[in-house]
Structure formats: C-alpha cells, structure tokens
Design a protein around this motif. Structure first.
Motif, PDB file in Angstrom:
ATOM      1  N   ARG A  99      -4.424   0.752  -8.878  1.00 22.24           N
ATOM      2  CA  ARG A  99      -3.344   0.528  -7.912  1.00 22.24           C
ATOM      3  C   ARG A  99      -3.684  -0.627  -6.975  1.00 22.24           C
ATOM      4  NH1 ARG A  99      -1.760   6.312  -5.757  1.00 22.24           N
ATOM      5  NH2 ARG A  99      -3.539   7.069  -6.946  1.00 22.24           N
ATOM      6  N   MET A 100      -4.967  -0.753  -6.665  1.00 27.41           N
ATOM      7  CA  MET A 100      -5.386  -1.851  -5.789  1.00 27.41           C
ATOM      8  C   MET A 100      -5.212  -3.191  -6.517  1.00 27.41           C
ATOM      9  SD  MET A 100      -6.109  -1.846  -2.711  1.00 27.41           S
ATOM     10  CE  MET A 100      -6.910  -0.386  -2.078  1.00 27.41           C
ATOM     11  N   MET A 145       0.866  -1.196   0.000  1.00 31.47           N
ATOM     12  CA  MET A 145       0.000   0.000   0.000  1.00 31.47           C
ATOM     13  C   MET A 145       0.895   1.236   0.000  1.00 31.47           C
ATOM     14  SD  MET A 145      -3.273  -0.908   0.112  1.00 31.47           S
ATOM     15  CE  MET A 145      -4.304   0.290   0.967  1.00 31.47           C
ATOM     16  N   LEU A 192      -1.059   4.188  -1.578  1.00 30.48           N
ATOM     17  CA  LEU A 192      -2.473   3.995  -1.226  1.00 30.48           C
ATOM     18  C   LEU A 192      -2.647   4.153   0.279  1.00 30.48           C
ATOM     19  CD1 LEU A 192      -3.177   0.845  -3.426  1.00 30.48           C
ATOM     20  CD2 LEU A 192      -4.383   3.030  -3.635  1.00 30.48           C
ATOM     21  N   ASP A 193      -3.687   4.903   0.659  1.00 31.91           N
ATOM     22  CA  ASP A 193      -3.977   5.123   2.066  1.00 31.91           C
ATOM     23  C   ASP A 193      -4.626   3.870   2.667  1.00 31.91           C
ATOM     24  OD1 ASP A 193      -4.625   8.118   3.594  1.00 31.91           O
ATOM     25  OD2 ASP A 193      -5.299   6.196   4.482  1.00 31.91           O
ATOM     26  N   ARG A 194      -4.220   3.523   3.879  1.00 27.31           N
ATOM     27  CA  ARG A 194      -4.784   2.312   4.505  1.00 27.31           C
ATOM     28  C   ARG A 194      -6.291   2.401   4.741  1.00 27.31           C
ATOM     29  NH1 ARG A 194      -1.685  -1.953   6.768  1.00 27.31           N
ATOM     30  NH2 ARG A 194      -3.565  -2.500   7.890  1.00 27.31           N
ATOM     31  N   LEU A 229      -8.402   3.058   2.723  1.00 28.82           N
ATOM     32  CA  LEU A 229      -9.108   2.486   1.568  1.00 28.82           C
ATOM     33  C   LEU A 229      -9.429   1.009   1.754  1.00 28.82           C
ATOM     34  CD1 LEU A 229      -7.065   4.035  -1.390  1.00 28.82           C
ATOM     35  CD2 LEU A 229      -9.314   4.733  -0.573  1.00 28.82           C
ATOM     36  N   GLN A 234      -7.373   4.474  -8.314  1.00 32.59           N
ATOM     37  CA  GLN A 234      -7.248   3.680  -7.073  1.00 32.59           C
ATOM     38  C   GLN A 234      -7.493   2.199  -7.352  1.00 32.59           C
ATOM     39  OE1 GLN A 234     -10.162   5.817  -4.787  1.00 32.59           O
ATOM     40  NE2 GLN A 234      -8.620   6.944  -3.616  1.00 32.59           N
ATOM     41  N   LEU A 245     -14.009   2.838  -5.293  1.00 32.36           N
ATOM     42  CA  LEU A 245     -12.695   3.424  -5.610  1.00 32.36           C
ATOM     43  C   LEU A 245     -12.729   4.139  -6.956  1.00 32.36           C
ATOM     44  CD1 LEU A 245     -10.398   0.381  -4.727  1.00 32.36           C
ATOM     45  CD2 LEU A 245     -10.995   2.297  -3.243  1.00 32.36           C
TER      46      LEU A 245
END
Ligand SMILES: Nc1ncnc2c1ncn2[C@@H]1O[C@H](COP(=O)(O)OP(=O)(O)O)[C@@H](O)[C@H]1O
Ligand SMILES: [Mg+2]
Length: 317
Positions: free
Chosen positions: A156-157, A132, A137-139, A141, A153, A149
C-alpha cells in the motif's frame, strides 16, 4: 470514452549477446479506456511483463506506436520525458523492491513528490493525508522504515508513493502474488476503490483470474507474444472463443464442467520456446487445429455476437 493508453502493432525483441533472439511481443494492439482496468493474462513467458514494461517506456520496442494520454511515447526509454513517466506509475510483484528499506516511508513519499514536482511543497502533507486515507494507512506508519512494514503495508505504501506523484495510470504487474490471502483481498478492494472513487486507470498483468474478474473491465489474452483474444472481461471469461483461452480458464477455474476440464487438461505441455515459422503458435497444442492453422498466422477478428470481442482463430470465428 477516451483511451488514455493506445498500443498499436508493438513488437519487442530481446537480443541477448551470444543467445538466440526472443520475440517477446509481436504485433500487440490494445486500448485502455479512462477510469477502467485492462488485464493482460496468459501463461508465464507469454510476454505480459514485456508489454507492460514497453508501455512504461522502460524498454525499447522494435516497432509500433504507444500513446499515453494522447502523447506519443518515444521508442528510446532515455527520451521519455519526466512528465510522461510521472503520469503512469508501475507497481511490481515485490512491493518492497521500490521502497529503500532504510528510508522512513514519510521521506520516501516526500522525495517522490519532490523529484516529480507533482505538488507544491506546502501541499505535501495534505497530499500524503489524502492517499494514506484512501489506502487505509495509519499516519503513524510514516515514521517507520520500509523494512519495518508488513507485506500488505509495503504494497500500500508503494501504491501511495505512486499516487502522490499524481499518477492517473497504474501498471500493476502481478500485484497480489507476494501477499497472503487476507492482504490479497484487502489489496483487491483497494484497487477497485482507486478505480471507482478516484478514477485511476490500470493495466493489470495477472495470471490470477479471480482478480481479473474482480477488477478488470476488459481483458487481453496473450500467447507466445501475441494477443489472441480480447474483449470485455465478462464476455471473454464467460464465453471464451480461443481454444487457448478455454485451456487457460479450465486450468484455473473450478467452476468449469469437470468433463471439459479433464479433456483440456490432457493437452500436451508447451515445451517449444521459439516462434513457429508460420501458422498459429498454439496450433501444435490445439485440439481444433485444421491444416490452415499450421500455415497462416491468424489475426484478431471481431466475434459476431460480442461487442468488442475479438479472437485470432479461424476455426472458432
Ligand atoms: N530481459 C530479457 N532478456 C531476454 N529475454 C527476456 C527478457 N525478459 C523477458 N524475456 C523473454 O521474453 C519472453 C516473455 O517474457 P515475459 O514478458 O517476462 O513474460 P510473462 O510476463 O508473460 O511471464 C520470455 O520468453 C522471456 O524469457
Ligand atoms: Mg511477468
């Protein structure tokens, strides 16, 4: 440097029932060096996705060898061991497609680790944090569902999901196509960082020459199922040898001289779908074609001046 992916003389034919067969990939060979990125470029329908799917062991090949991290990839997708699948992960055009919209993304990441057994359960949280972080990426999320998302996002996920499984080779098929320009820029930088800081190698399928220039160390140009030119990105993009590569670059690069652009753009469109019985498939569109181009199918030969640069064209070599 060791090759983590070796493709030798691979053929893939589609035989839909009641329809003519399509030879989508013909005699393709390539090698991807560890920690580098190799781009497959070429117009739509040239066989890029098919070759990428064959490398992933998702579709059967007719013939040829594929070695991933030194191990032979079985011809039959059903025989590809899980351990082999785990080490190479795909990222397709639509990043949402690989994420079930109703699942919380944290659970999706955990499920990926559970299914692949990539890390001990006690390490799940640490592994998630590593990726992450690397992907910006912010946790927070993690508690969202995939459909909540943004496109960037989601992508990236999807990358995080591939990376928590311990994948060292990513197969990226048009990874930026579904993103808006700022997200494209961010994703390009991320992919470069994954290569430079984490040693993640990639096979990149893209018609985005800007991304290829930015990310890829080497490039292979496909035309009608065959690799017609390959070499280091700098050489191939700056000094294209195959008339098709020149055409491809002239149609996308605004930096090409106007005169050359006008001349090349006036080439006839490619309306023929079946492979020619003999000769170079590009010959009917080629300004430089000579009689033998319509008779013999050229194979890749080294370009004398370029280290590792090869081209399948008897006129330019
Ligand atoms: N599942 C399939 N069944 C039949 N033909 C296919 C299938 N997938 C791709 N093809 C054909 O194979 C050729 C190469 O397609 P593809 O690999 O998707 O090209 P690219 O990714 O370069 O656009 C095309 O002629 C396409 O129509
Ligand atoms: Mg494709």
């Amino acid at each position: 440097m060791t090759s983590i992916l070796e493709v030798k003389d691979v053929d893939v034919t589609f035989r839909p029932s009641g329809l003519p067969a399509t030879r989508a990939v013909i005699g393709a060979s390539l090698a991807l060096r560890q920690g580098t990125s190799l781009a497959l470029v070429g117009e739509s329908g040239s066989g890029k996705t098919t070759l990428a799917r064959a490398v992933l062991g998702l579709i059967p090949r007719d013939s040829g060898e594929i070695k991933v991290f030194g191990d032979a990839l079985p011809k039959n997708p059903r025989e590809v061991p899980l351990a082999m699948r785990r080490r190479m992960q795909p990222l397709f055009q639509d990043p949402g497609a690989s994420l079930d919209p109703m699942w919380r993304v944290g659970d999706l990441l955990m499920e990926a680790m559970e299914v692949t057994g990539s890390v001990e359960q006690a390490q799940y949280d640490a592994e998630i944090s590593i990726w992450m972080n690397a992907l910006g990426l912010d946790r927070d999320l993690l508690t969202r569902r995939a459909h909540e998302l943004s496109g960037g996002q989601k992508q990236r996920m999807a990358l995080a999901r591939a990376l928590v499984t311990g994948a060292k080779l990513l197969v990226l098929d048009e990874p930026l196509t579904a993103l808006d320009p700022p997200a494209q820029r961010a994703a390009s930088e991320l992919l470069l960082n994954l290569k430079r800081a984490h040693g993640i190698s990639s096979l990149l399928v893209s018609h985005d020459i800007g991304l290829v220039r930015f990310l890829a160390d080497d490039v292979a140009v496909m035309y009608r199922g065959r690799i017609v030119e390959s070499g280091c990105t700098e050489d191939v993009l700056a000094k294209p040898k195959h008339p098709y590569t020149s055409l491809l670059l002239a149609s996308v690069l605004p930096t090409q001289p106007l005169a050359a652009r006008g001349r090349l753009a006036s080439l006839p469109e490619d309306h023929v779908t079946e492979q020619p019985l003999a000769g170079c498939a590009f010959a009917p569109r080629c300004l430089h074609a000579i009689a033998k181009c319509h008779i013999d199918t050229p194979s890749l030969s080294a370009v004398p001046s370029g280290a590792g640069h090869a081209v399948a064209c008897p006129v330019v070599v």
